[in-house]
Write an enzyme that holds these catalytic residues in place. Structure first.
Site, PDB file in Angstrom:
ATOM      1  N   SER A  95      28.230  74.863  15.931  1.00 42.28           N
ATOM      2  CA  SER A  95      29.230  74.125  15.142  1.00 42.28           C
ATOM      3  C   SER A  95      30.506  74.950  15.083  1.00 42.28           C
ATOM      4  CB  SER A  95      28.694  73.923  13.723  1.00 42.28           C
ATOM      5  OG  SER A  95      29.712  73.467  12.867  1.00 42.28           O
ATOM      6  N   TYR A 151      24.254  76.909   5.995  1.00 41.36           N
ATOM      7  CA  TYR A 151      24.442  76.160   7.246  1.00 41.36           C
ATOM      8  C   TYR A 151      25.349  76.949   8.199  1.00 41.36           C
ATOM      9  CZ  TYR A 151      25.851  72.560  10.542  1.00 41.36           C
ATOM     10  OH  TYR A 151      26.113  71.866  11.703  1.00 41.36           O
TER      11      TYR A 151
HETATM   12  N1  NAP Z   1      27.690  65.749  12.775  1.00 41.82           N
HETATM   13  C1  NAP Z   1      28.478  66.802  12.646  1.00 41.82           C
HETATM   14  O1  NAP Z   1      29.570  66.724  12.015  1.00 41.82           O
HETATM   15  C2  NAP Z   1      28.079  68.106  13.311  1.00 41.82           C
HETATM   16  C3  NAP Z   1      29.084  69.070  13.493  1.00 41.82           C
HETATM   17  C4  NAP Z   1      28.734  70.270  14.088  1.00 41.82           C
HETATM   18  C5  NAP Z   1      27.443  70.494  14.501  1.00 41.82           C
HETATM   19  N2  NAP Z   1      26.482  69.550  14.308  1.00 41.82           N
HETATM   20  C6  NAP Z   1      25.110  69.848  14.751  1.00 41.82           C
HETATM   21  O2  NAP Z   1      24.704  68.861  15.668  1.00 41.82           O
HETATM   22  C7  NAP Z   1      23.280  68.801  15.724  1.00 41.82           C
HETATM   23  C8  NAP Z   1      22.847  67.347  15.679  1.00 41.82           C
HETATM   24  O3  NAP Z   1      23.219  66.824  14.423  1.00 41.82           O
HETATM   25  P1  NAP Z   1      23.772  65.341  14.228  1.00 41.82           P
HETATM   26  O4  NAP Z   1      25.132  65.438  13.677  1.00 41.82           O
HETATM   27  O5  NAP Z   1      23.527  64.543  15.436  1.00 41.82           O
HETATM   28  O6  NAP Z   1      22.822  64.886  13.007  1.00 41.82           O
HETATM   29  P2  NAP Z   1      21.691  63.776  12.867  1.00 41.82           P
HETATM   30  O7  NAP Z   1      22.233  62.450  13.252  1.00 41.82           O
HETATM   31  O8  NAP Z   1      21.175  63.961  11.485  1.00 41.82           O
HETATM   32  O9  NAP Z   1      20.594  64.202  13.948  1.00 41.82           O
HETATM   33  C9  NAP Z   1      19.704  65.273  13.723  1.00 41.82           C
HETATM   34  C10 NAP Z   1      18.547  65.178  14.689  1.00 41.82           C
HETATM   35  O10 NAP Z   1      17.672  66.285  14.432  1.00 41.82           O
HETATM   36  C11 NAP Z   1      16.348  65.782  14.314  1.00 41.82           C
HETATM   37  N3  NAP Z   1      15.560  66.610  13.400  1.00 41.82           N
HETATM   38  C12 NAP Z   1      15.852  66.907  12.113  1.00 41.82           C
HETATM   39  N4  NAP Z   1      14.844  67.608  11.557  1.00 41.82           N
HETATM   40  C13 NAP Z   1      13.897  67.736  12.525  1.00 41.82           C
HETATM   41  C14 NAP Z   1      12.608  68.324  12.561  1.00 41.82           C
HETATM   42  N5  NAP Z   1      12.078  68.925  11.478  1.00 41.82           N
HETATM   43  N6  NAP Z   1      11.898  68.285  13.717  1.00 41.82           N
HETATM   44  C15 NAP Z   1      12.408  67.655  14.805  1.00 41.82           C
HETATM   45  N7  NAP Z   1      13.622  67.078  14.835  1.00 41.82           N
HETATM   46  C16 NAP Z   1      14.341  67.108  13.697  1.00 41.82           C
HETATM   47  C17 NAP Z   1      16.511  64.373  13.756  1.00 41.82           C
HETATM   48  O11 NAP Z   1      15.382  63.578  14.130  1.00 41.82           O
HETATM   49  P3  NAP Z   1      14.183  63.122  13.160  1.00 41.82           P
HETATM   50  O12 NAP Z   1      14.750  62.955  11.790  1.00 41.82           O
HETATM   51  O13 NAP Z   1      13.709  61.847  13.783  1.00 41.82           O
HETATM   52  O14 NAP Z   1      13.169  64.216  13.259  1.00 41.82           O
HETATM   53  C18 NAP Z   1      17.740  63.899  14.509  1.00 41.82           C
HETATM   54  O15 NAP Z   1      17.385  63.387  15.760  1.00 41.82           O
HETATM   55  C19 NAP Z   1      22.790  69.656  14.542  1.00 41.82           C
HETATM   56  O16 NAP Z   1      22.341  70.903  15.016  1.00 41.82           O
HETATM   57  C20 NAP Z   1      24.032  69.812  13.688  1.00 41.82           C
HETATM   58  O17 NAP Z   1      24.002  70.989  12.918  1.00 41.82           O
HETATM   59  C21 NAP Z   1      26.787  68.353  13.721  1.00 41.82           C
END
Ligand code: NAP
Length: 260
Positions: free
Chosen positions: A140, A153
């Site tokens: 991130s 985080y």
């Molecule tokens: N969105 C932002 O603004 C942003 C910015 C910077 C970085 N990121 C990073 O991007 C990555 C993806 O996040 P996102 O924004 O796409 O969020 P998201 O829509 O909440 O997706 C998170 C994914 O992680 C999976 N996950 C969560 N807990 C899990 C577990 N215990 N075991 C297996 N899978 C798990 C979820 O699937 P299930 O719930 O089905 O398990 C989901 O597919 C993360 O690492 C986040 O920190 C996001």
């Protein structure tokens, strides 16, 4: 005409939503066979119904068994070798650290740091003998500075960026590439899970990067052998500027923004 992706087969964690799901769509459209990992199997089945060569691997990466199942699939020499591993599953917790549920913080570290490290370890070990592979760790922009209000985080993501940069150098010249993808604000389920839905009204629309841009930039950056990928011009500038400012200033600026 964009260059085709070089990956022979991919494994994507957190493929049931947001950035990971979008990456799975980009890979699926490019005809890359893949293994998709998350807890919500029905969502993974939807991907499997959309593209011809998708293996569904439901796993909770907060459990030792869940991580072991993913590691076993990466190591499995009898199946098609996976040459792209996307360590994407992760979540955040907002608010002052001392008020957060300690069990939730432990889970955040377990998923964002421990599971990512063990899966990355297995991936690099499987790829090195083949002298070919890509490990794409989703970090991130929060990894580049301390962020009051998202303290744990940001610290987990600082670990991911630091780990990825170090690994990139450890395997330099081996045919294996390690990349950290560092997105800024991206609308996904992340906001509701991390309790940052208020960011929608605080940050103007230009501050939000589209999930498609993030997914494409990450995959393209890995394919090109980049160490760090920051999607979007705004965040490239912010990261460069914040790197040039004193840390005492960036953390205070971040505190001011998080209190709005
Ligand atoms: N969105 C932002 O603004 C942003 C910015 C910077 C970085 N990121 C990073 O991007 C990555 C993806 O996040 P996102 O924004 O796409 O969020 P998201 O829509 O909440 O997706 C998170 C994914 O992680 C999976 N996950 C969560 N807990 C899990 C577990 N215990 N075991 C297996 N899978 C798990 C979820 O699937 P299930 O719930 O089905 O398990 C989901 O597919 C993360 O690492 C986040 O920190 C996001």
């Amino acid at each position: 005409m964009p260059r085709p992706l070089p990956f022979g087969a991919a494994l994507v964690t957190g493929a049931s939503s947001g950035i990971g799901e979008e990456m799975a769509h980009v890979l699926g459209r490019a005809g890359v066979p893949m293994v998709v990992v998350a807890r919500r199997a029905e969502r993974l089945e939807r991907l499997a119904a959309t593209y011809p060569d998708v293996e569904v691997l439901p796993a909770d990466l907060l459990t030792a068994d869940g991580v072991a199942a993913v590691v076993a699939r990466i190591r499995d020499g009898a199946r098609r070798p996976i040459d792209l591993v996307v360590n994407n599953a992760g979540f955040g917790t907002s608010g002052p650290m001392h008020r957060a549920d300690p069990d939730r913080l432990a889970d955040e570290i377990r998923l964002n740091v421990l599971a990512l490290t063990l899966i990355g370890h297995a991936a690099v070990n499987a790829m090195l003998p083949r002298r070919r592979g890509w490990l794409l760790n989703v970090s991130s922009v929060a990894s580049f500075q301390a962020n009051p209000g998202l303290a744990v985080y940001s610290a987990t993501k600082a670990y991911v960026t630091s780990l990825s940069e170090a690994l990139h150098e450890e395997v330099r010249g081996t045919g294996v590439v390690v990349t950290a993808l560092c997105p800024g604000l991206t609308r996904t389920e992340f906001q509701s899970i991390s309790n940052t839905s208020g960011f929608e009204s605080v940050f103007p629309s230009f501050a939000w990067t589209s999930v498609g841009l993030v997914a494409r930039a990450g995959l393209r950056g890995a394919a090109r052998g980049r160490t760090l990928v920051v999607p979007g011009a705004l965040y490239k500038v912010l990261v460069a500027v914040s790197g040039a400012l004193p840390r005492s200033l960036t953390r205070r600026l971040s505190r001011t923004i998080s209190r709005r």
